[in-house]
Design an enzyme around this catalytic site. Structure first.
Site, PDB file in Angstrom:
ATOM      1  N   GLU A  56     -49.040  50.932 -59.160  1.00 34.88           N
ATOM      2  CA  GLU A  56     -49.198  49.536 -58.723  1.00 34.88           C
ATOM      3  C   GLU A  56     -49.381  49.453 -57.210  1.00 34.88           C
ATOM      4  O   GLU A  56     -48.841  48.563 -56.547  1.00 34.88           O
ATOM      5  CB  GLU A  56     -47.967  48.702 -59.144  1.00 34.88           C
ATOM      6  N   GLU A 102     -39.098  49.367 -64.797  1.00 38.77           N
ATOM      7  CA  GLU A 102     -37.996  48.858 -63.970  1.00 38.77           C
ATOM      8  C   GLU A 102     -36.663  48.832 -64.706  1.00 38.77           C
ATOM      9  O   GLU A 102     -35.981  47.802 -64.730  1.00 38.77           O
ATOM     10  CB  GLU A 102     -38.364  47.473 -63.414  1.00 38.77           C
TER      11      GLU A 102
HETATM   12  O1  9MR Z   1     -48.580  40.751 -60.608  1.00 42.13           O
HETATM   13  C1  9MR Z   1     -47.839  40.298 -61.732  1.00 42.13           C
HETATM   14  C2  9MR Z   1     -47.747  38.782 -61.734  1.00 42.13           C
HETATM   15  O2  9MR Z   1     -49.054  38.229 -61.898  1.00 42.13           O
HETATM   16  C3  9MR Z   1     -46.831  38.323 -62.857  1.00 42.13           C
HETATM   17  O3  9MR Z   1     -46.645  36.914 -62.767  1.00 42.13           O
HETATM   18  C4  9MR Z   1     -45.484  39.038 -62.777  1.00 42.13           C
HETATM   19  C5  9MR Z   1     -44.599  38.681 -63.965  1.00 42.13           C
HETATM   20  O4  9MR Z   1     -45.189  39.104 -65.145  1.00 42.13           O
HETATM   21  O5  9MR Z   1     -45.671  40.439 -62.762  1.00 42.13           O
HETATM   22  C6  9MR Z   1     -46.452  40.906 -61.692  1.00 42.13           C
HETATM   23  O6  9MR Z   1     -46.572  42.314 -61.802  1.00 42.13           O
HETATM   24  C7  9MR Z   1     -45.384  43.075 -61.624  1.00 42.13           C
HETATM   25  C8  9MR Z   1     -45.445  44.260 -62.552  1.00 42.13           C
HETATM   26  O7  9MR Z   1     -45.627  43.835 -63.891  1.00 42.13           O
HETATM   27  C9  9MR Z   1     -44.192  45.117 -62.454  1.00 42.13           C
HETATM   28  N1  9MR Z   1     -43.977  45.508 -61.078  1.00 42.13           N
HETATM   29  C10 9MR Z   1     -43.973  44.446 -60.088  1.00 42.13           C
HETATM   30  C11 9MR Z   1     -45.272  43.622 -60.207  1.00 42.13           C
HETATM   31  C12 9MR Z   1     -45.331  42.557 -59.119  1.00 42.13           C
HETATM   32  O8  9MR Z   1     -44.329  41.617 -59.307  1.00 42.13           O
END
Ligand code: 9MR
Length: 351
Positions: free
Chosen positions: A262, A147
């Site tokens: 994802e 990102e």
């Molecule tokens: O699903 C993830 C959630 O459990 C965490 O709290 C969050 C912060 O670390 O990240 C979520 O995963 C994200 C991923 O790392 C990057 N793309 C978006 C995902 C959903 O927010």
């Protein structure tokens, strides 16, 4: 020249390889399928562990390779959660993706407070050296940067505003890739980001920026092997089919792979009826994957969790009727949903 012929020519593909979306599913070789795995759930729920073992070729630690997990204490690296998931994957003969070496979120407070270029570069390089080295030969693919592209980019402003961008400028991408490649020259290195699939100029700009960032790395001799499309798909929004196909053609020209990293479906605006929602989600995933595969075979298809019992979508996109979100291929009782049947077209039984 038809549009399809143009795509074939541009991609340098034989016409047998470029399939119509409907034909694609029955003819591709199996594509490794996987899921992100959350350590708390992994430890607490044996059905979750069983589902990972049953369905996945690839495991991605969902949060345990993030700075917040590994670097909560500035003085040490805490690999407890990551080691557990990596150990599980290896004991089950699964491949691993690492997520993510650089991200502007999920940082510990001390990292958000870094204040100089030298400090940021030292910490970033040290972090990537240590983490990539620990899992060298075990984690074969890394989301090196996650990102880094601005949400709605303006001309001349491609990068997302993060601590890395503020202190290092756009060079943070280059530093991250260069360091990862130096430590594990055999690793596959990926630029991961979201929303490459909606119609509109903002998304088109995001696709172009992703390609430009990769081209720029390649021009400098820094390895980059693919672009990760997160694919958090909104059930209430259309897909930009032409934009996606052209994106795949452009990736091909740069000799880059695509990975779906994802995948899930955000169903907060759909009607309550469960069968309707599940059908819509399966159909959207099918259209999305067929569109990609019609031009370029992904290296992996990874969903962001397996069961609706555990998903970020439920909290982040709550439904007005308070019904549970249904973003994933297994339901809350771990039973396969129509989405799993769509994924199975790619996972299994292809010639
Ligand atoms: O699903 C993830 C959630 O459990 C965490 O709290 C969050 C912060 O670390 O990240 C979520 O995963 C994200 C991923 O790392 C990057 N793309 C978006 C995902 C959903 O927010």
């Amino acid at each position: 020249m038809t549009r399809r012929d143009a795509l074939v020519a541009a991609a340098g593909l034989g016409s047998a390889v470029l399939l119509s979306p409907t034909a694609a599913s029955s003819a591709v070789r199996p594509i490794p399928f996987g899921s992100a795995a959350q350590i708390e759930t992994f430890r607490a729920d044996p059905r979750y562990r069983q589902a990972l073992a049953t369905y996945c070729d690839v495991i991605v630690p969902m949060n345990d390779l993030k700075w917040e997990a590994i670097r909560h204490d500035r003085a040490l690296f805490d690999f407890a959660g990551a080691d557990e998931l990596v150990g599980f994957a290896r004991s089950q003969g699964k491949a691993l993706r690492g997520h993510a070496l650089l991200w502007g979120e999920a940082l510990p407070p001390w990292a958000r407070e870094m204040s100089t270029r030298a400090e940021a570069e030292r910490e970033l390089v040290d972090h990537i050296e240590t983490v990539v080295d620990r899992y060298k030969g075990q984690i074969e693919t890394w989301d090196v940067v996650n990102e880094v592209i601005k949400f709605d980019p303006l001309p001349g402003e491609p990068m997302r505003d993060t601590i890395w961008q503020r202190l290092l400028g756009p060079a943070h991408v280059e530093i991250a890739f260069r360091t990862a490649a130096r430590i594990d020259p055999k690793a596959r290195l990926v630029l991961n980001d979201f929303n490459f699939e909606e119609p509109g100029p903002g998304t088109a700009a995001r696709r172009k920026i992703a390609l430009d960032l990769c081209r720029n790395l390649k021009d400098k001799g820094i390895p980059v092997h693919g672009i990760g499309m997160q694919a958090h798909l909104y059930a209430d929004k259309p897909l930009d089919i032409d934009g996606l196909q052209n994106f795949m053609v452009e990736l091909g020209k740069l000799d880059l792979d695509v990975e779906i990293t994802e995948l899930d479906v955000i169903d907060w605006k759909l009607p309550a009826d469960i069968a309707t929602r599940d059908r819509a989600a399966a159909s959207l995933v099918g259209t999305f994957l067929d569109t990609i595969v019609s031009v370029r075979r992904p290296r992996a298809i990874v969903t962001w969790g397996l069961s609706d019992r555990y998903s970020w979508v439920h909290e982040t996109f709550p439904r007005k009727d308070k019904a549970r979100a249904r973003p994933l291929p297994l339901d809350a009782d771990f039973k396969p949903k129509p989405m799993m049947a769509v994924l199975d077209r790619y996972r299994r039984s292809q010639s």
